[in-house]
Design an enzyme around this catalytic site. Structure first.
Site, PDB file in Angstrom:
ATOM      1  N   ARG A  32     -34.809  -9.631 -24.418  1.00 40.44           N
ATOM      2  CA  ARG A  32     -35.251  -8.318 -23.929  1.00 40.44           C
ATOM      3  C   ARG A  32     -36.042  -7.544 -24.980  1.00 40.44           C
ATOM      4  NH1 ARG A  32     -31.271  -5.400 -19.600  1.00 40.44           N
ATOM      5  NH2 ARG A  32     -31.171  -7.113 -18.119  1.00 40.44           N
ATOM      6  N   ASP A 136     -27.921  10.922 -17.783  1.00 37.51           N
ATOM      7  CA  ASP A 136     -28.090   9.579 -18.326  1.00 37.51           C
ATOM      8  C   ASP A 136     -28.396   9.731 -19.809  1.00 37.51           C
ATOM      9  OD1 ASP A 136     -28.602   6.695 -16.827  1.00 37.51           O
ATOM     10  OD2 ASP A 136     -29.549   6.807 -18.800  1.00 37.51           O
TER      11      ASP A 136
END
Length: 268
Positions: A32, A136
């Site tokens: 990633r 978040d």
């Protein structure tokens, strides 16, 4: 990525934001982050680690967190939870309602909930005083959530009636995109919050969603996060976790209602 660098990286992520990466996740972390290193023209993971470790509050550290935690999200994910919430609200018929989407990501969950509540208000089943807070850790996903524009594919489980009532379809260069109607977006607000740090009083809430985020934490961090979040839920309130995340381990008494659905115990 060497084993030593990976362990340093994992320790940094755990200390800063509570993310847990055991040795089996080394390949995932490497895959990633590799495109990011190439884009920045950074030669190796040691150099990248030095970059983000120097500023754990910085933009690049946040980018690394985003790359490691952002997964597919879409409207009305785990529909059984919304069905249960609707049944509970139809039985209680509250005049006021506060909902917290505690791992809001791009806002799909918050706006799905807003559609449901708007429908129930229109039917007279709940009062007009309802709000939704989405939080978040990622500033990037929160900026997207505030824009309230989504690829149409993410709304594949939204009924045609709700699409017509609550969504504005893009045309021309915006074809394939959908924007939430202002009558929804004015009810939903977003803010940045790290669940692994002390939470100031932002509640109390009647409903809390904490779905598909606990998978990133180790057992000890999961318990701490769940108990911390539940301090913001009123006694008798509803608490939702991801159905794939298993039984919630916490000190706060909870009554199981369905997979991933709980009621916080009433005060003694």
């Amino acid at each position: 990525m060497s084993d030593g660098t990976f362990r340093e990286f994992a320790a940094l992520m755990h200390a800063a934001v509570g993310l847990s990466f055991n040795d089996s996740k080394k390949a995932l972390v490497s895959s990633r982050l590799t495109p990011r290193l190439r884009r920045l023209e950074i030669e190796d993971f040691d150099a990248y680690l030095a970059l983000i470790a120097g500023d754990p509050q910085g933009e690049e550290f946040q980018t690394a967190v985003d790359l490691l935690t952002t997964n597919e999200t879409y409207f009305f994910r785990e529909p059984a939870h919304y069905e249960l919430l609707q049944r509970e609200l139809l039985a209680e018929r509250p005049r006021t309602l506060a909902v917290w989407s505690a791992a809001a990501s791009f806002g799909d969950e918050a706006y799905s909930t807003a559609m449901l509540l708007a429908d129930l208000q229109q039917q007279g089943s709940i009062g007009a005083d309802w709000t939704i807070l989405g939080t978040d850790i990622s500033d990037r996903v929160l900026r997207s959530a505030c824009a309230a524009v989504y690829p149409q594919e993410r709304l594949r489980d939204v009924t045609p009636q709700r699409l017509k009532r609550y969504c504005l379809r893009g045309e021309g260069e915006s074809e394939g995109l959908v924007q939430m109607h202002p009558k929804l977006s004015e009810r939903v607000r977003f803010g940045q919050l790290n669940l692994c740090q002390p939470i100031e009083t932002i509640g109390p809430f009647d409903v809390v969603f904490l779905r598909n985020v606990l998978i990133y934490f180790d057992a000890e961090t999961k318990r701490a996060v769940v108990d911390r979040v539940l301090t913001q839920l009123r006694p008798g309130g509803l608490f939702f976790t991801g159905t794939a995340e298993g039984r919630v381990s916490c000190a706060t008494p909870l009554q199981a209602l369905a997979p991933g659905a709980f009621r916080k115990a009433l005060a003694a």
